[in-house]
Design a protein around this motif. Sequence first.
Motif, PDB file in Angstrom:
ATOM      1  N   GLN A 189       6.794   0.469  -9.880  1.00  0.00           N
ATOM      2  CA  GLN A 189       6.694  -0.465 -10.995  1.00  0.00           C
ATOM      3  C   GLN A 189       7.353  -1.809 -10.696  1.00  0.00           C
ATOM      4  OE1 GLN A 189       8.360   2.140 -13.979  1.00  0.00           O
ATOM      5  NE2 GLN A 189       6.337   2.650 -14.784  1.00  0.00           N
ATOM      6  N   ALA A 190       8.458  -1.808  -9.975  1.00  0.00           N
ATOM      7  CA  ALA A 190       9.191  -3.047  -9.687  1.00  0.00           C
ATOM      8  C   ALA A 190       8.559  -3.839  -8.551  1.00  0.00           C
ATOM      9  CB  ALA A 190      10.641  -2.720  -9.332  1.00  0.00           C
ATOM     10  N   SER A 191       7.783  -3.188  -7.741  1.00  0.00           N
ATOM     11  CA  SER A 191       7.231  -3.802  -6.536  1.00  0.00           C
ATOM     12  C   SER A 191       6.085  -4.764  -6.854  1.00  0.00           C
ATOM     13  CB  SER A 191       6.741  -2.675  -5.624  1.00  0.00           C
ATOM     14  OG  SER A 191       5.940  -3.163  -4.607  1.00  0.00           O
ATOM     15  N   LYS A 192       6.078  -5.911  -6.159  1.00  0.00           N
ATOM     16  CA  LYS A 192       4.946  -6.833  -6.252  1.00  0.00           C
ATOM     17  C   LYS A 192       3.795  -6.324  -5.399  1.00  0.00           C
ATOM     18  CE  LYS A 192       7.245 -11.121  -7.350  1.00  0.00           C
ATOM     19  NZ  LYS A 192       7.367 -12.523  -7.045  1.00  0.00           N
ATOM     20  N   SER A 193       4.153  -5.653  -4.307  1.00  0.00           N
ATOM     21  CA  SER A 193       3.148  -5.146  -3.384  1.00  0.00           C
ATOM     22  C   SER A 193       3.634  -3.837  -2.773  1.00  0.00           C
ATOM     23  CB  SER A 193       2.905  -6.185  -2.279  1.00  0.00           C
ATOM     24  OG  SER A 193       1.980  -5.710  -1.342  1.00  0.00           O
ATOM     25  N   THR A 194       2.786  -2.818  -2.853  1.00  0.00           N
ATOM     26  CA  THR A 194       3.086  -1.515  -2.278  1.00  0.00           C
ATOM     27  C   THR A 194       1.917  -1.126  -1.388  1.00  0.00           C
ATOM     28  OG1 THR A 194       4.310  -0.887  -4.256  1.00  0.00           O
ATOM     29  CG2 THR A 194       3.598   0.893  -2.808  1.00  0.00           C
ATOM     30  N   ILE A 195       2.194  -0.851  -0.131  1.00  0.00           N
ATOM     31  CA  ILE A 195       1.142  -0.464   0.812  1.00  0.00           C
ATOM     32  C   ILE A 195       1.417   0.956   1.277  1.00  0.00           C
ATOM     33  CG2 ILE A 195      -0.004  -0.993   3.005  1.00  0.00           C
ATOM     34  CD1 ILE A 195      -0.403  -3.137   0.817  1.00  0.00           C
ATOM     35  N   ILE A 196       0.389   1.790   1.214  1.00  0.00           N
ATOM     36  CA  ILE A 196       0.490   3.186   1.626  1.00  0.00           C
ATOM     37  C   ILE A 196      -0.332   3.326   2.903  1.00  0.00           C
ATOM     38  CG2 ILE A 196       0.001   5.563   0.936  1.00  0.00           C
ATOM     39  CD1 ILE A 196       0.058   4.124  -2.026  1.00  0.00           C
ATOM     40  N   PHE A 197       0.275   3.913   3.928  1.00  0.00           N
ATOM     41  CA  PHE A 197      -0.420   3.986   5.211  1.00  0.00           C
ATOM     42  C   PHE A 197      -0.102   5.260   5.975  1.00  0.00           C
ATOM     43  CE2 PHE A 197       3.566   1.817   5.776  1.00  0.00           C
ATOM     44  CZ  PHE A 197       4.056   2.199   7.010  1.00  0.00           C
ATOM     45  N   ASN A 198      -0.993   5.568   6.919  1.00  0.00           N
ATOM     46  CA  ASN A 198      -0.854   6.717   7.803  1.00  0.00           C
ATOM     47  C   ASN A 198      -0.107   6.248   9.048  1.00  0.00           C
ATOM     48  OD1 ASN A 198      -1.170   8.753   9.689  1.00  0.00           O
ATOM     49  ND2 ASN A 198      -3.374   8.953   9.402  1.00  0.00           N
ATOM     50  N   TYR A 199       0.921   6.953   9.410  1.00  0.00           N
ATOM     51  CA  TYR A 199       1.723   6.565  10.574  1.00  0.00           C
ATOM     52  C   TYR A 199       1.659   7.610  11.689  1.00  0.00           C
ATOM     53  CZ  TYR A 199       5.088   9.978   9.003  1.00  0.00           C
ATOM     54  OH  TYR A 199       5.682  11.155   8.638  1.00  0.00           O
ATOM     55  N   ARG A 200       0.809   8.634  11.543  1.00  0.00           N
ATOM     56  CA  ARG A 200       0.734   9.722  12.524  1.00  0.00           C
ATOM     57  C   ARG A 200       0.421   9.164  13.910  1.00  0.00           C
ATOM     58  NH1 ARG A 200      -2.371  15.135  11.684  1.00  0.00           N
ATOM     59  NH2 ARG A 200      -2.808  14.060   9.767  1.00  0.00           N
ATOM     60  N   GLY A 201       1.161   9.619  14.901  1.00  0.00           N
ATOM     61  CA  GLY A 201       0.910   9.204  16.268  1.00  0.00           C
ATOM     62  C   GLY A 201       1.841   8.105  16.759  1.00  0.00           C
ATOM     63  N   GLU A 228      -3.030   3.344   9.971  1.00  0.00           N
ATOM     64  CA  GLU A 228      -4.196   3.104   9.125  1.00  0.00           C
ATOM     65  C   GLU A 228      -3.741   2.925   7.680  1.00  0.00           C
ATOM     66  OE1 GLU A 228      -7.955   5.657   7.367  1.00  0.00           O
ATOM     67  OE2 GLU A 228      -6.639   6.557   8.841  1.00  0.00           O
ATOM     68  N   ILE A 229      -4.080   1.780   7.107  1.00  0.00           N
ATOM     69  CA  ILE A 229      -3.746   1.535   5.699  1.00  0.00           C
ATOM     70  C   ILE A 229      -4.672   2.393   4.846  1.00  0.00           C
ATOM     71  CG2 ILE A 229      -3.727  -0.156   3.835  1.00  0.00           C
ATOM     72  CD1 ILE A 229      -2.860  -2.247   5.884  1.00  0.00           C
ATOM     73  N   LYS A 230      -4.077   3.129   3.895  1.00  0.00           N
ATOM     74  CA  LYS A 230      -4.846   4.021   3.027  1.00  0.00           C
ATOM     75  C   LYS A 230      -5.150   3.384   1.677  1.00  0.00           C
ATOM     76  CE  LYS A 230      -2.744   8.342   4.646  1.00  0.00           C
ATOM     77  NZ  LYS A 230      -2.031   9.527   4.141  1.00  0.00           N
ATOM     78  N   GLY A 231      -4.237   2.552   1.195  1.00  0.00           N
ATOM     79  CA  GLY A 231      -4.400   1.937  -0.110  1.00  0.00           C
ATOM     80  C   GLY A 231      -3.103   1.304  -0.550  1.00  0.00           C
ATOM     81  N   GLY A 232      -3.032   0.963  -1.824  1.00  0.00           N
ATOM     82  CA  GLY A 232      -1.803   0.356  -2.308  1.00  0.00           C
ATOM     83  C   GLY A 232      -1.894  -0.093  -3.745  1.00  0.00           C
ATOM     84  N   VAL A 233      -0.842  -0.757  -4.153  1.00  0.00           N
ATOM     85  CA  VAL A 233      -0.746  -1.329  -5.493  1.00  0.00           C
ATOM     86  C   VAL A 233      -0.301  -2.770  -5.314  1.00  0.00           C
ATOM     87  CG1 VAL A 233       0.435  -1.204  -7.716  1.00  0.00           C
ATOM     88  CG2 VAL A 233      -0.113   0.906  -6.485  1.00  0.00           C
ATOM     89  N   ILE A 234      -1.092  -3.701  -5.839  1.00  0.00           N
ATOM     90  CA  ILE A 234      -0.777  -5.123  -5.752  1.00  0.00           C
ATOM     91  C   ILE A 234      -0.569  -5.646  -7.167  1.00  0.00           C
ATOM     92  CG2 ILE A 234      -1.567  -7.389  -4.963  1.00  0.00           C
ATOM     93  CD1 ILE A 234      -1.228  -5.408  -2.642  1.00  0.00           C
ATOM     94  N   GLU A 235       0.626  -6.153  -7.417  1.00  0.00           N
ATOM     95  CA  GLU A 235       0.998  -6.716  -8.720  1.00  0.00           C
ATOM     96  C   GLU A 235       0.570  -5.825  -9.886  1.00  0.00           C
ATOM     97  OE1 GLU A 235      -0.094 -10.897  -8.761  1.00  0.00           O
ATOM     98  OE2 GLU A 235       1.810 -11.308  -7.772  1.00  0.00           O
ATOM     99  N   GLY A 236       0.910  -4.544  -9.778  1.00  0.00           N
ATOM    100  CA  GLY A 236       0.692  -3.622 -10.882  1.00  0.00           C
ATOM    101  C   GLY A 236      -0.685  -3.000 -10.991  1.00  0.00           C
ATOM    102  N   LYS A 237      -1.579  -3.276 -10.038  1.00  0.00           N
ATOM    103  CA  LYS A 237      -2.929  -2.714 -10.091  1.00  0.00           C
ATOM    104  C   LYS A 237      -3.240  -1.997  -8.781  1.00  0.00           C
ATOM    105  CE  LYS A 237      -4.938  -5.950 -13.358  1.00  0.00           C
ATOM    106  NZ  LYS A 237      -3.821  -6.707 -13.778  1.00  0.00           N
ATOM    107  N   VAL A 238      -3.875  -0.830  -8.893  1.00  0.00           N
ATOM    108  CA  VAL A 238      -4.280  -0.093  -7.698  1.00  0.00           C
ATOM    109  C   VAL A 238      -5.263  -0.972  -6.934  1.00  0.00           C
ATOM    110  CG1 VAL A 238      -5.444   1.978  -6.844  1.00  0.00           C
ATOM    111  CG2 VAL A 238      -3.939   2.133  -8.820  1.00  0.00           C
TER     112      VAL A 238
END
Length: 168
Positions: free
Chosen positions: A22-34, A109-119
């Motif tokens: 909720q506090a984050s302006k930008s949240t990036i979710i990613f795969n780091y395997r390998g 590999e970037i999987k998705g994220g939340v930018i300024e409160g929106k998926v």
Amino acid sequence: MPKEQVLNEKKQLVTELAEKFQASKSTIIFNYRGLTVQEVTDLRAQLRESNVEMKVVKNTLLRFAAEEAGYEGMEDIFKGPTAIAFSNEEVVAPAKIISEFAKEAEVVEIKGGVIEGKVASLELISKIAKLPSREGLLSMLLSVLQAPIRNTALAVKAVAEKKEEEAA
């Protein structure tokens, strides 16, 4: 450790993650395997330089945290090894740093994220990653603002030099 204590710690972590979402302006979710330990260390250092916090958390806890924060439709993102990067200051930094890192370490590999409160979709995150940083944008703005002043100063100087030549 007693089962109840473990459960309480997990609940605390979910609440903490939901607050970060909720506090984050930008949240990036990613795969780091390998990634090697050194590559993860390098990525964390790059993110830290831009005041971006990276965490590796179990998908179940991330899913609960996203739901608690009010973000729906992210279930597909939380599969496989998942890392998450939170930025409370800048929208562009996490996407840009992780995208650049992914070019070198092709396993990221970037999987998705939340930018300024929106998926955010992968397409939006890719576009954001291509934007200049805040400092770059401020630099561009400054040069645009300086151009008219510089041109006026050059014109005044040219007029003054012409009058000096005419007077001589």
